[in-house]
Motif scaffolding. Sequence first.
Motif, short mmCIF file in Angstrom:
data_model
loop_
_atom_site.label_atom_id
_atom_site.label_comp_id
_atom_site.label_asym_id
_atom_site.label_seq_id
_atom_site.Cartn_x
_atom_site.Cartn_y
_atom_site.Cartn_z
N THR A 155 58.58 -18.39 17.97
CA THR A 155 57.86 -19.36 17.53
C THR A 155 56.81 -18.74 16.25
OG1 THR A 155 56.13 -21.37 17.55
CG2 THR A 155 56.10 -19.65 19.27
N ARG A 156 56.86 -19.04 14.85
CA ARG A 156 55.65 -19.07 13.87
C ARG A 156 54.77 -19.00 14.04
NH1 ARG A 156 59.89 -18.30 8.93
NH2 ARG A 156 62.08 -17.57 10.43
N ASP A 157 54.45 -19.57 15.23
CA ASP A 157 52.33 -19.96 14.90
C ASP A 157 51.47 -19.18 15.37
OD1 ASP A 157 53.33 -19.79 17.73
OD2 ASP A 157 52.36 -21.63 18.53
N CYS A 158 52.00 -18.05 16.19
CA CYS A 158 51.21 -16.48 15.97
C CYS A 158 51.97 -15.21 16.01
CB CYS A 158 50.73 -16.01 17.29
SG CYS A 158 51.71 -16.32 19.06
N ALA A 159 51.70 -14.43 16.17
CA ALA A 159 52.06 -12.80 14.74
C ALA A 159 53.33 -12.29 16.43
CB ALA A 159 50.97 -11.54 14.85
N ASP A 165 32.85 -12.03 25.66
CA ASP A 165 33.09 -13.56 24.32
C ASP A 165 34.10 -13.51 23.74
OD1 ASP A 165 30.50 -14.10 26.17
OD2 ASP A 165 29.71 -14.12 24.09
N VAL A 166 34.62 -15.49 23.22
CA VAL A 166 35.71 -15.67 22.50
C VAL A 166 34.75 -16.20 20.93
CG1 VAL A 166 37.51 -17.45 21.86
CG2 VAL A 166 37.07 -16.92 23.85
N ILE A 167 35.50 -15.12 20.15
CA ILE A 167 34.95 -15.05 19.03
C ILE A 167 35.67 -15.48 18.03
CG2 ILE A 167 33.48 -13.40 19.93
CD1 ILE A 167 34.53 -11.17 18.08
N ASP A 168 35.26 -16.29 16.91
CA ASP A 168 36.14 -16.00 15.47
C ASP A 168 36.80 -14.66 14.67
OD1 ASP A 168 38.18 -17.07 13.64
OD2 ASP A 168 36.29 -17.79 12.76
N TYR A 169 37.92 -14.63 15.73
CA TYR A 169 38.59 -13.09 14.71
C TYR A 169 39.64 -13.47 14.07
CZ TYR A 169 39.27 -8.08 13.86
OH TYR A 169 39.88 -7.07 12.77
N CYS A 170 39.94 -13.60 12.97
CA CYS A 170 41.42 -13.67 13.05
C CYS A 170 41.86 -14.91 13.92
CB CYS A 170 42.75 -12.37 12.97
SG CYS A 170 41.77 -11.74 11.45
N GLY A 171 41.44 -15.99 14.07
CA GLY A 171 41.33 -17.26 15.21
C GLY A 171 41.05 -16.90 16.48
N PRO A 172 40.55 -18.07 17.52
CA PRO A 172 40.09 -17.35 18.21
C PRO A 172 40.49 -16.37 19.95
CG PRO A 172 41.04 -19.05 18.73
CD PRO A 172 41.34 -18.54 17.55
N VAL A 204 53.17 -9.98 7.93
CA VAL A 204 53.34 -10.80 8.84
C VAL A 204 51.87 -11.27 8.91
CG1 VAL A 204 52.73 -11.30 11.27
CG2 VAL A 204 54.67 -9.66 10.60
N PHE A 205 50.59 -10.58 9.42
CA PHE A 205 49.25 -10.44 8.75
C PHE A 205 48.80 -10.87 7.50
CE2 PHE A 205 49.21 -7.03 11.78
CZ PHE A 205 49.27 -7.76 13.23
N ARG A 206 49.48 -10.45 6.62
CA ARG A 206 48.49 -11.19 5.21
C ARG A 206 49.31 -12.12 4.66
NH1 ARG A 206 47.76 -5.69 2.27
NH2 ARG A 206 45.64 -4.84 2.94
N GLU A 207 50.34 -11.71 4.59
CA GLU A 207 50.84 -13.02 3.32
C GLU A 207 51.56 -14.15 4.24
OE1 GLU A 207 55.42 -10.83 2.04
OE2 GLU A 207 54.21 -10.45 0.63
N GLU A 208 52.03 -13.69 5.40
CA GLU A 208 52.45 -15.42 6.84
C GLU A 208 51.44 -15.65 7.18
OE1 GLU A 208 55.25 -16.49 10.21
OE2 GLU A 208 54.29 -14.42 10.13
N LEU A 209 50.14 -15.27 7.17
CA LEU A 209 48.93 -15.84 8.29
C LEU A 209 47.80 -15.25 7.61
CD1 LEU A 209 50.11 -14.25 11.76
CD2 LEU A 209 50.89 -16.49 11.16
N ARG A 210 47.79 -14.71 6.34
CA ARG A 210 46.59 -14.68 5.46
C ARG A 210 45.13 -14.54 6.51
NH1 ARG A 210 48.83 -15.41 0.93
NH2 ARG A 210 50.11 -17.65 0.70
N TYR A 211 45.58 -13.28 7.02
CA TYR A 211 44.38 -12.99 8.13
C TYR A 211 44.09 -11.37 6.60
CZ TYR A 211 45.72 -14.64 11.89
OH TYR A 211 46.09 -14.78 13.52
N ALA A 212 43.32 -10.93 6.67
CA ALA A 212 42.17 -10.71 5.73
C ALA A 212 41.92 -9.68 6.71
CB ALA A 212 40.44 -11.18 5.15
N LEU A 213 42.77 -8.43 6.62
CA LEU A 213 42.70 -7.30 8.07
C LEU A 213 42.81 -5.80 6.63
CD1 LEU A 213 44.40 -8.21 10.84
CD2 LEU A 213 42.32 -7.78 10.61
N GLY A 214 42.49 -4.68 6.58
CA GLY A 214 43.29 -3.58 6.25
C GLY A 214 42.13 -3.11 4.31
N GLU A 215 42.58 -2.05 3.96
CA GLU A 215 42.25 -2.32 3.01
C GLU A 215 43.05 -1.68 1.80
OE1 GLU A 215 41.48 2.43 4.34
OE2 GLU A 215 39.37 1.64 5.64
#
Length: 265
Positions: free
Chosen positions: A147-151, A218-225, A49-60
């Motif tokens: 829906t597939r627009d978020c995890a 605050d809203v910050i950019d961390y894998c999106g807002p 979900v996070f890496r392949e689909e959403l392309r988040y740079a998470l984990g080790e």
Amino acid sequence: METPHPKSNPSERGMPQGDRVREFLEQYRFVIARSRESRYRAYALRHKVFREELRYALGEDTGTPFEKDAHDKHSILCLLHHTGSDRDAGCLRVVLPIGNDGQPRSLPLEESCAHGLTDPQLHPDRFEHSSLCEVSRLAVHPDFRRTRDCALGLRENDLQLLEENRLLPPSPLVTLSLFLAATAIVGLAGRRHVFAMMEPRFARLLKISGLEFRRVGDVIDYCGPRAAYYIDQHQAERGLQSSLRPLYRHIKTSLAPQMLGAAHT
């Protein structure tokens, strides 16, 4: 080895009576991931979900098909398993900021999003570490999402359709039940003060369900807002919508025997 989960009985007294809820209880079960095999199933789902689909740079170890990090060593991992297909539909973790060695540790959001924590009264350092936790890495497999627009794949109108009992699969209860399971796990682990990073729109959606998270940053950019949110576990249980309380009790009852010693492993 995982503690066996009792089969759901939709006719059980106090169980929700909607057709979709009965179907959910028959088809899904929660598993506390205690074994290496089950924990790696959670890591694999997160990777998908996070890496392949959403392309988040998470984990080790980004070269492996398992998304995990140092916080998993002192976390309670939970899987939502679809029994009909024998597949994992979702997962979550509850991070405990005290490790197996008894030493205090930081919450993940204190390390990665410290600049976004702006509420001076509801900051992790205002609480005893033994009462703190963070809910994170909630993910739903794309095949089980509305829906597939978020995890997590849930929209506001899904809740209204659920209330009217006229939703086609996949059920929004897949996503909502993950938050109910997180609430139950936090309580069973003896924690009270819960932090999470989430999108403001999803916090608004959870509020409709009675899980009223308070924004503490605050809203910050961390894998999106995203922003840091806080909820008191006791208040979360009291504030649940009446239509979700029987389902919550069922989830909590099924998790309780599996949680024995889980907060210390």
